[in-house]
Scaffold this active site. Structure first.
Site, PDB file in Angstrom:
ATOM      1  N   GLY A  11       0.844  -1.210   0.000  1.00 24.12           N
ATOM      2  CA  GLY A  11       0.000   0.000   0.000  1.00 24.12           C
ATOM      3  C   GLY A  11       0.869   1.246   0.000  1.00 24.12           C
ATOM      4  O   GLY A  11       1.904   1.277   0.652  1.00 24.12           O
ATOM      5  N   ARG A  72       1.071  -5.033  -5.675  1.00 21.16           N
ATOM      6  CA  ARG A  72       1.155  -6.262  -4.888  1.00 21.16           C
ATOM      7  C   ARG A  72       1.520  -7.351  -5.894  1.00 21.16           C
ATOM      8  O   ARG A  72       0.935  -7.435  -6.967  1.00 21.16           O
ATOM      9  CB  ARG A  72      -0.176  -6.545  -4.202  1.00 21.16           C
ATOM     10  CG  ARG A  72      -0.630  -5.316  -3.381  1.00 21.16           C
ATOM     11  CD  ARG A  72      -1.586  -5.629  -2.292  1.00 21.16           C
ATOM     12  NE  ARG A  72      -2.174  -4.408  -1.741  1.00 21.16           N
ATOM     13  CZ  ARG A  72      -1.795  -3.830  -0.589  1.00 21.16           C
ATOM     14  NH1 ARG A  72      -0.831  -4.322   0.131  1.00 21.16           N
ATOM     15  NH2 ARG A  72      -2.404  -2.736  -0.172  1.00 21.16           N
ATOM     16  N   ASP A 103       4.890  -4.664   6.186  1.00 21.81           N
ATOM     17  CA  ASP A 103       5.180  -6.005   6.656  1.00 21.81           C
ATOM     18  C   ASP A 103       5.391  -7.036   5.522  1.00 21.81           C
ATOM     19  O   ASP A 103       6.394  -7.754   5.483  1.00 21.81           O
ATOM     20  CB  ASP A 103       3.945  -6.357   7.506  1.00 21.81           C
ATOM     21  CG  ASP A 103       4.046  -7.674   8.161  1.00 21.81           C
ATOM     22  OD1 ASP A 103       5.090  -7.913   8.771  1.00 21.81           O
ATOM     23  OD2 ASP A 103       3.094  -8.466   8.051  1.00 21.81           O
ATOM     24  N   THR A 126       4.287   2.540   5.511  1.00 17.44           N
ATOM     25  CA  THR A 126       2.891   2.075   5.573  1.00 17.44           C
ATOM     26  C   THR A 126       2.131   2.959   6.546  1.00 17.44           C
ATOM     27  O   THR A 126       2.670   3.325   7.590  1.00 17.44           O
ATOM     28  CB  THR A 126       2.787   0.597   6.010  1.00 17.44           C
ATOM     29  OG1 THR A 126       1.417   0.288   6.301  1.00 17.44           O
ATOM     30  CG2 THR A 126       3.610   0.286   7.251  1.00 17.44           C
ATOM     31  N   ASP A 128      -0.200   2.069   8.371  1.00 19.99           N
ATOM     32  CA  ASP A 128      -0.810   1.271   9.446  1.00 19.99           C
ATOM     33  C   ASP A 128      -0.095   1.303  10.790  1.00 19.99           C
ATOM     34  O   ASP A 128      -0.678   0.959  11.811  1.00 19.99           O
ATOM     35  CB  ASP A 128      -0.924  -0.197   9.006  1.00 19.99           C
ATOM     36  CG  ASP A 128      -1.891  -0.382   7.853  1.00 19.99           C
ATOM     37  OD1 ASP A 128      -2.735   0.519   7.659  1.00 19.99           O
ATOM     38  OD2 ASP A 128      -1.812  -1.398   7.157  1.00 19.99           O
ATOM     39  N   ASP A 130       2.048  -0.788  11.862  1.00 17.79           N
ATOM     40  CA  ASP A 130       1.843  -2.148  12.376  1.00 17.79           C
ATOM     41  C   ASP A 130       3.129  -2.951  12.523  1.00 17.79           C
ATOM     42  O   ASP A 130       3.096  -4.174  12.580  1.00 17.79           O
ATOM     43  CB  ASP A 130       0.850  -2.905  11.475  1.00 17.79           C
ATOM     44  CG  ASP A 130       1.311  -2.956  10.027  1.00 17.79           C
ATOM     45  OD1 ASP A 130       2.323  -2.315   9.687  1.00 17.79           O
ATOM     46  OD2 ASP A 130       0.657  -3.634   9.218  1.00 17.79           O
ATOM     47  N   ARG A 172      -6.498  -3.053   9.285  1.00 19.58           N
ATOM     48  CA  ARG A 172      -7.151  -4.375   9.238  1.00 19.58           C
ATOM     49  C   ARG A 172      -6.864  -5.176  10.497  1.00 19.58           C
ATOM     50  O   ARG A 172      -7.747  -5.744  11.101  1.00 19.58           O
ATOM     51  CB  ARG A 172      -6.682  -5.160   8.005  1.00 19.58           C
ATOM     52  CG  ARG A 172      -7.465  -4.822   6.754  1.00 19.58           C
ATOM     53  CD  ARG A 172      -6.778  -5.361   5.537  1.00 19.58           C
ATOM     54  NE  ARG A 172      -5.491  -4.690   5.348  1.00 19.58           N
ATOM     55  CZ  ARG A 172      -4.536  -5.073   4.526  1.00 19.58           C
ATOM     56  NH1 ARG A 172      -4.683  -6.161   3.809  1.00 19.58           N
ATOM     57  NH2 ARG A 172      -3.410  -4.395   4.404  1.00 19.58           N
TER      58      ARG A 172
HETATM   59  P1  ATP Z   1       0.750  -2.419   3.639  1.00 23.81           P
HETATM   60  O1  ATP Z   1       1.087  -2.630   5.088  1.00 23.81           O
HETATM   61  O2  ATP Z   1       0.605  -0.988   3.294  1.00 23.81           O
HETATM   62  O3  ATP Z   1      -0.380  -3.286   3.149  1.00 23.81           O
HETATM   63  P2  ATP Z   1       2.631  -4.361   2.731  1.00 23.81           P
HETATM   64  O4  ATP Z   1       4.039  -4.254   2.270  1.00 23.81           O
HETATM   65  O5  ATP Z   1       2.404  -5.148   3.982  1.00 23.81           O
HETATM   66  O6  ATP Z   1       2.057  -2.894   2.825  1.00 23.81           O
HETATM   67  P3  ATP Z   1       1.479  -6.496   1.140  1.00 23.81           P
HETATM   68  O7  ATP Z   1       0.468  -6.460   0.057  1.00 23.81           O
HETATM   69  O8  ATP Z   1       1.230  -7.350   2.311  1.00 23.81           O
HETATM   70  O9  ATP Z   1       1.740  -4.985   1.552  1.00 23.81           O
HETATM   71  O10 ATP Z   1       2.880  -6.991   0.513  1.00 23.81           O
HETATM   72  C1  ATP Z   1       3.447  -6.360  -0.622  1.00 23.81           C
HETATM   73  C2  ATP Z   1       4.182  -7.379  -1.450  1.00 23.81           C
HETATM   74  O11 ATP Z   1       5.214  -8.003  -0.682  1.00 23.81           O
HETATM   75  C3  ATP Z   1       3.324  -8.550  -1.921  1.00 23.81           C
HETATM   76  O12 ATP Z   1       2.582  -8.250  -3.070  1.00 23.81           O
HETATM   77  C4  ATP Z   1       4.359  -9.622  -2.193  1.00 23.81           C
HETATM   78  O13 ATP Z   1       5.032  -9.393  -3.414  1.00 23.81           O
HETATM   79  C5  ATP Z   1       5.344  -9.382  -1.053  1.00 23.81           C
HETATM   80  N1  ATP Z   1       5.012 -10.269   0.083  1.00 23.81           N
HETATM   81  C6  ATP Z   1       3.951 -10.166   0.916  1.00 23.81           C
HETATM   82  N2  ATP Z   1       3.912 -11.138   1.832  1.00 23.81           N
HETATM   83  C7  ATP Z   1       4.977 -11.916   1.585  1.00 23.81           C
HETATM   84  C8  ATP Z   1       5.507 -13.103   2.195  1.00 23.81           C
HETATM   85  N3  ATP Z   1       4.910 -13.693   3.237  1.00 23.81           N
HETATM   86  N4  ATP Z   1       6.637 -13.610   1.671  1.00 23.81           N
HETATM   87  C9  ATP Z   1       7.242 -13.024   0.622  1.00 23.81           C
HETATM   88  N5  ATP Z   1       6.799 -11.908   0.013  1.00 23.81           N
HETATM   89  C10 ATP Z   1       5.702 -11.353   0.467  1.00 23.81           C
END
Ligand code: ATP
Length: 320
Positions: A11, A72, A103, A126, A128, A130, A172
């Protein structure tokens, strides 16, 4: 390290652009070449990147969103996707990678580090808030300020009509946006994923506040609990006061970053590249007790976010 890559993932969050600027400028300061990878890990897999110059990052410090775009990318969860990503880095001669995201993005960086030996540095971007290892993530301050601006406006109209406002904010699994926006706006009640709510207790607190002379109530609900619409419906069944739902939605992600977020962006971006320049990888940067810190990426992603119960009690003691 002579050539590094940079991407934003997950995000978007206000301050990502300011962090991109700080990474690029610090890299150029150390004589590195910096490649901006578009659309997160998708761009890394597809080899979609551009060399960044001093002027590539002009006039972005104040802008929300991310000039590199974000995405994503499910493919990165697979070994095949990771292999493609590493091949791109090898082909381009990129020796280190800065990942700005939350995360999930850090877990992706961890996989590239652990499984394939790519030196990575994570910058927590992020809204969040979090991530346990850092007191604040980039974008959180701006997002909460956006919520405050809107809640202030809601309070005006709710007081005029003596209504209850149910305001849904993002979060969330983490209630920090609701917690901080609730305290700072003077909301009477917050409802967060970390604490089960009791509708009778909420009604009791509303009634008590009205008996104490209040003419309106603000209830801030984190999206992970339920929608404003659903919560308002539930509450309306057990109160005679008029209840109105409002969902703040994606405006929380946009807008010019606050001073606090720009300062974090400058310091996180700078620290990330300093680490790579020293040959250090596999770290995340953050802020703890007002100091910029770095920590092992594997350790950081394994930490579970703790809810700040003391702040929650503070709200209950001062808003009624
Ligand atoms: P936000 O907190 O704003 O949602 P985020 O980085 O947590 O940001 P995610 O959609 O969870 O957003 O993850 C972004 C990208 O990171 C995913 O599309 C994927 O490519 C990678 N990713 C997420 N989870 C994993 C995981 N468990 N292992 C490896 N890569 C991951």
């Amino acid at each position: 390290m002579k050539r590094i890559g940079l991407l934003t993932s997950g995000g978007d969050a206000p301050g990502m652009n300011a962090a991109i600027r700080a990474v690029v400028r610090t890299g150029l300061y150390f004589g590195m070449e910096v490649y901006g990878i578009r659309r997160g890990y998708t761009g890394l897999i597809d080899d979609d990147m551009v060399p960044m110059e001093m002027r590539s990052v002009s006039d972005i410090v104040q802008r929300g969103g991310t000039m590199l775009r974000t995405a994503r990318c499910l493919e990165l969860l697979t070994k095949e996707g990771q292999r493609k990503a590493v091949e791109t880095l090898d082909r381009r001669g990129i020796e280190g990678l800065v990942v700005i995201g939350g995360d999930g993005s850090f877990r992706g960086a961890r996989d590239l580090t652990e499984g394939w030996g790519v030196p990575t540095i994570g910058i927590p971007g992020t809204i969040d808030n979090d991530l346990e290892y850092t007191d604040y993530t980039l974008g959180f301050d701006t997002a909460v300020n956006t919520c405050l601006d809107l809640i202030n406006k809601l309070r005006d109209t709710m007081t005029s009509h003596e209504r209850i406002s149910v305001v849904e904010v993002m979060g969330r699994r983490c209630g920090d946006i609701a917690l901080y926006a609730g305290i700072a706006s003077g909301a009477e009640i917050i409802v967060v994923p970390e604490i089960a709510f009791d509708i009778d207790d909420i009604v009791m607190r509303i009634n008590r506040s009205r008996a104490n002379g209040k003419h309106s109530n603000i209830i801030v609900v984190a999206e992970g609990v339920m929608s404003a619409e659903a919560f308002a419906k539930k509450l309306q069944e057990v109160t005679t006061y008029s209840v109105r739902p409002t969902t703040i939605g994606h405006v929380q992600r946009g807008g010019s970053p606050s001073m606090a977020d720009r300062m974090l962006a400058a310091q996180f971006g700078n620290k990330a590249v300093r680490l790579l320049n020293e040959g250090v990888g596999n770290r995340v940067v953050g802020i703890h007790k007002n100091e910029i810190i770095d920590m092992d990426i594997i350790e950081a992603v394994s930490m579970k976010k703790k809810f700040n119960y003391e702040l929650y009690e503070t709200l209950q003691m001062i808003s009624y």
